[in-house]
Design a protein around this motif. Structure first.
Motif, short mmCIF file in Angstrom:
data_model
loop_
_atom_site.label_atom_id
_atom_site.label_comp_id
_atom_site.label_asym_id
_atom_site.label_seq_id
_atom_site.Cartn_x
_atom_site.Cartn_y
_atom_site.Cartn_z
N SER A 189 0.73 -1.12 -0.09
CA SER A 189 0.07 0.06 0.03
C SER A 189 0.97 1.09 0.19
O SER A 189 0.55 2.34 -0.67
N SER B 38 -2.73 -6.96 -3.98
CA SER B 38 -3.74 -8.08 -3.55
C SER B 38 -3.04 -8.85 -2.75
O SER B 38 -1.90 -9.36 -3.20
N SER C 147 -11.04 -7.01 -1.38
CA SER C 147 -10.89 -7.91 -0.03
C SER C 147 -11.77 -7.79 1.07
O SER C 147 -12.19 -8.55 1.96
N GLN D 56 -16.99 -10.82 -4.96
CA GLN D 56 -15.55 -10.27 -5.54
C GLN D 56 -15.34 -10.57 -6.82
O GLN D 56 -14.72 -9.67 -7.77
N ASP E 65 -6.01 -0.63 -4.44
CA ASP E 65 -5.54 -1.08 -3.03
C ASP E 65 -6.63 -2.33 -2.62
O ASP E 65 -7.27 -1.87 -1.97
N GLU E 66 -6.58 -3.43 -3.03
CA GLU E 66 -7.38 -4.75 -2.55
C GLU E 66 -8.70 -4.32 -2.52
O GLU E 66 -9.37 -4.22 -1.76
N PRO E 67 -8.90 -4.11 -3.86
CA PRO E 67 -10.46 -3.45 -4.21
C PRO E 67 -11.57 -4.48 -3.75
O PRO E 67 -12.47 -4.07 -3.76
N GLN F 76 -9.64 -0.38 -0.23
CA GLN F 76 -9.98 -1.44 0.06
C GLN F 76 -11.47 -1.20 0.52
O GLN F 76 -12.26 -2.21 0.01
N ASP F 77 -11.85 -0.38 1.42
CA ASP F 77 -12.91 -0.44 1.98
C ASP F 77 -13.87 0.58 1.56
O ASP F 77 -13.90 1.90 1.86
N GLN G 207 -18.50 -0.36 -3.82
CA GLN G 207 -17.37 -0.49 -4.57
C GLN G 207 -17.72 -0.08 -5.90
O GLN G 207 -16.70 0.84 -6.53
#
Ligand SMILES: Nc1ncnc2c1ncn2[C@@H]1O[C@H](COP(=O)(O)OP(=O)(O)OP(=O)(O)O)[C@@H](O)[C@H]1O
Ligand SMILES: [Mg+2]
Length: 250
Positions: free
Chosen positions: A47, A198, A169, A176, A165-167, A88-89, A147
């Protein structure tokens, strides 16, 4: 031309005796239209590399270019019309009191984009959300839909490079794959370049052409996804990583 180059990148946190390096001597180059993955254990600096490119960490040295332009200490508005980041979130990255319409129109307004009304319709379409989602608040959306909104916001100014960035997870396993397929489609439709972090080698195998394997802030090696599938790794660390994910790679 390369979309992104990173040369001898060091990133550190803390000052004086407390200085700790998160990234050490990292080099890589991402071609226009390529998708480059960053993998490695938690805390290895993945990241931080994205954040350094995006101008979100002040303490770094080395050289970085985007579309041929050398990056300095601060990022310009023009930079953010070329490069956008997806986090990510999606729960944390959307303001709870802003409708989808407001999120997207603010993102376009920042970049002086005209014709906001019709573009919002097109953006929602692009990310697989119909017009019915336009005036919803984040709490009225599922994780996957949020998302999609975060991705639409990133695309609002028509960038050429996405830092992901870990889109997926933070999302339910069943959702997913939908978001990954959306990212594959968007890259093709808009000719985008991706740098994607990832934990999941299956995910980078699906989305990327090459991957950089990180360990303790350094690159262990860069390998093609074909080499990854054939388990042709140079370093024993990478081989262990591949072997521990054997089911998601094949
Ligand atoms: N703002 C910060 N201040 C101090 N240390 C930081 C900061 N951000 C990251 N670090 C440190 O830098 C190192 C790399 O962190 P980074 O978030 O890049 O790891 P990562 O590979 O993305 O891990 P994960 O897979 O868990 O997301 C870690 O040791 C972390 O504690
Ligand atoms: Mg991370």
């Amino acid at each position: 031309m390369s979309a992104v180059t990173v040369s001898d990148l060091d990133v550190w946190f803390g000052a004086g005796a407390d200085r700790a390096y998160a990234v050490r001597g990292v080099d890589f180059e991402v071609a226009e239209g390529e998708s480059f993955g960053l993998v490695g254990e938690s805390g290895s600096g993945k990241s931080t590399i994205l954040r350094a490119i995006a101008g979100l960490v002040p303490t770094w040295s080395g050289a970085m270019t985007v579309a041929g332009e050398t990056l300095g200490a601060k990022r310009s508005k023009a930079f953010y019309s070329k490069v956008q980041m997806v986090f990510q979130d999606p729960y944390a990255s959307l303001h709870p009191r802003q409708t989808v319409d407001r999120v997207l129109s603010e993102a376009m307004g920042l970049h002086g984009i005209q014709d906001i009304d019709s573009r919002i319709g097109r953006l929602l379409d692009d990310v697989g959300l119909g017009p019915g989602f336009r005036f919803r608040y984040p709490h009225q959306l599922s994780g996957g839909q949020r998302q999609r909104v975060a991705i639409a916001r990133a695309l609002a100014c028509d960038p050429s490079i996405l830092l992901l960035d870990e889109p997926t997870s933070a999302l339910d396993v069943s959702v997913q794959a939908e978001i990954l397929n959306l990212l594959v489609d968007l890259r093709r439709a808009h000719g985008l370049t991706y740098i994607m972090v990832s934990h999941d080698l299956g995910v980078v195998g699906h989305l990327c052409e090459r991957i950089g394997v990180m360990k303790e802030g350094r690159f262990e090696e860069v390998l093609s996804v074909e080499a990854m599938r054939r388990f042709e790794a140079q370093s024993s660390y990478t081989r262990h990583l591949l072997e521990s994910s054997i089911n998601s790679i094949r």
